[in-house]
Design a protein around this motif. Sequence first.
Motif, PDB file in Angstrom:
ATOM      1  N   PHE A   1     -53.366 -54.761  27.199  1.00 42.32           N
ATOM      2  CA  PHE A   1     -53.587 -56.317  27.502  1.00 42.32           C
ATOM      3  C   PHE A   1     -53.847 -56.194  29.096  1.00 42.32           C
ATOM      4  N   SER A   2     -55.034 -56.868  29.442  1.00 37.29           N
ATOM      5  CA  SER A   2     -55.644 -57.012  30.694  1.00 37.29           C
ATOM      6  C   SER A   2     -54.504 -57.765  31.711  1.00 37.29           C
ATOM      7  N   GLY A   3     -54.397 -56.772  32.606  1.00 35.94           N
ATOM      8  CA  GLY A   3     -53.550 -57.523  33.777  1.00 35.94           C
ATOM      9  C   GLY A   3     -51.965 -57.086  33.429  1.00 35.94           C
ATOM     10  N   SER A   4     -51.720 -56.752  32.161  1.00 40.13           N
ATOM     11  CA  SER A   4     -50.385 -56.580  31.944  1.00 40.13           C
ATOM     12  C   SER A   4     -50.107 -54.991  31.615  1.00 40.13           C
ATOM     13  N   GLY A   5     -51.073 -54.207  30.843  1.00 39.81           N
ATOM     14  CA  GLY A   5     -50.821 -52.829  30.610  1.00 39.81           C
ATOM     15  C   GLY A   5     -50.769 -52.615  29.258  1.00 39.81           C
ATOM     16  N   PHE A   6     -50.412 -51.427  28.836  1.00 44.04           N
ATOM     17  CA  PHE A   6     -50.289 -50.960  27.331  1.00 44.04           C
ATOM     18  C   PHE A   6     -48.900 -51.359  26.669  1.00 44.04           C
ATOM     19  N   GLY A   7     -48.990 -52.086  25.398  1.00 38.92           N
ATOM     20  CA  GLY A   7     -48.103 -52.218  24.655  1.00 38.92           C
ATOM     21  C   GLY A   7     -48.206 -51.426  23.343  1.00 38.92           C
ATOM     22  N   VAL A   8     -47.424 -51.597  22.447  1.00 37.86           N
ATOM     23  CA  VAL A   8     -47.417 -50.720  20.802  1.00 37.86           C
ATOM     24  C   VAL A   8     -47.295 -51.741  19.856  1.00 37.86           C
ATOM     25  N   ALA A   9     -47.963 -51.642  18.937  1.00 31.44           N
ATOM     26  CA  ALA A   9     -47.634 -52.281  17.528  1.00 31.44           C
ATOM     27  C   ALA A   9     -47.356 -51.291  16.568  1.00 31.44           C
ATOM     28  N   ALA A  10     -46.328 -51.453  16.121  1.00 31.93           N
ATOM     29  CA  ALA A  10     -45.638 -50.548  14.984  1.00 31.93           C
ATOM     30  C   ALA A  10     -46.211 -50.655  13.762  1.00 31.93           C
ATOM     31  N   PRO A  11     -46.065 -50.004  12.872  1.00 31.87           N
ATOM     32  CA  PRO A  11     -46.832 -49.930  11.576  1.00 31.87           C
ATOM     33  C   PRO A  11     -46.923 -51.562  10.931  1.00 31.87           C
ATOM     34  N   SER A  12     -45.921 -52.253  10.790  1.00 30.92           N
ATOM     35  CA  SER A  12     -45.870 -53.633  10.109  1.00 30.92           C
ATOM     36  C   SER A  12     -44.784 -54.497  10.755  1.00 30.92           C
ATOM     37  N   GLY A  13     -45.385 -55.903  10.674  1.00 32.37           N
ATOM     38  CA  GLY A  13     -44.534 -56.861  11.363  1.00 32.37           C
ATOM     39  C   GLY A  13     -44.184 -56.913  12.986  1.00 32.37           C
ATOM     40  N   ASP A  14     -45.318 -56.220  13.610  1.00 32.43           N
ATOM     41  CA  ASP A  14     -45.088 -55.814  14.841  1.00 32.43           C
ATOM     42  C   ASP A  14     -46.060 -56.513  15.812  1.00 32.43           C
ATOM     43  N   ALA A  15     -46.983 -57.190  15.346  1.00 32.79           N
ATOM     44  CA  ALA A  15     -48.243 -57.309  16.378  1.00 32.79           C
ATOM     45  C   ALA A  15     -48.116 -58.736  17.217  1.00 32.79           C
TER      46      ALA A  15
END
Length: 281
Positions: free
Chosen positions: A80-94
């Motif tokens: 995410f530009s300006g914020s950094g890395f995030g993580v989307a888990a396999p389901s229901g986490d986006a």
Amino acid sequence: MRNVQHRLIGMAAVALASLLPLSAHAISTWTASSCVSNCSETGDLAPNVSYSAYSAQINQTSNGTYSSTGAFAQSTLNYFSGSGFGVAAPSGDAQSPNHAIDNFGYQDLVLLKFDDLVKLTSVNIGWWQNDSDITVLAYTGSTTGVDVASTIAGKTAATLKSANGWSLVGSYADVGQGGGTAAINSQGLSSSWWIITAYNSQLGGATTGSDGTANGLTRGTGTSSYAGYDFVKLYSVSGTKGTPPGTNNGSVPEPASLALASLALLGVIGVRRQRGKQSQS
């Protein structure tokens, strides 16, 4: 004669300076970007880094408090530009805030794999919500013949550290509330592999605050509220080039540098002796 002496002193100073371990003082910063493999740092030359993400489903007790995690599996690392890395888990986490590095529903972690030893000293988060406690681990086992993915995939929060080479660096409370930067690694550990994750009591030790609050190391409760859960995005890490155990700051003086320093110093001594003899005659 005086000019010769000054030149010799200058040569000695330059030669001795070349023996100093520059890596012990050079701070490098690795900043999140669209690059996720073999990414370079900003600052002095230092190892490159590759990033990947893992998630494990959270298990809760009947009253909604944290119990344990399921097995970690590779998940999606998002920038995410300006914020950094995030993580989307396999389901229901986006969706936001769940696409951060968090411990709501899933325990997310980011693996930093450097191509040489690094001594991390700080972690900077570029975004947070609700609470911002983090846990940092370093791999202190042998990496020879080891696939780093095998040390994480299939493990739970309870088994990740045991006999797998991962050691706790520390858990750090309220990083976002404190300005976004956590000074870490007071032990001075050097490692090629590092994990940054939302706080987890099985990875990072006991809580220091009440569950459902945001003061100290705390855990969330239930699934109807984000209170007490940690949501952060990894903006950057900083540190120095690491030092292998048993070395002098990882720096071995080159023979040519030692010889140059020795000759220059001997020359200074010789000049001073000659001047002493002349003054006595």
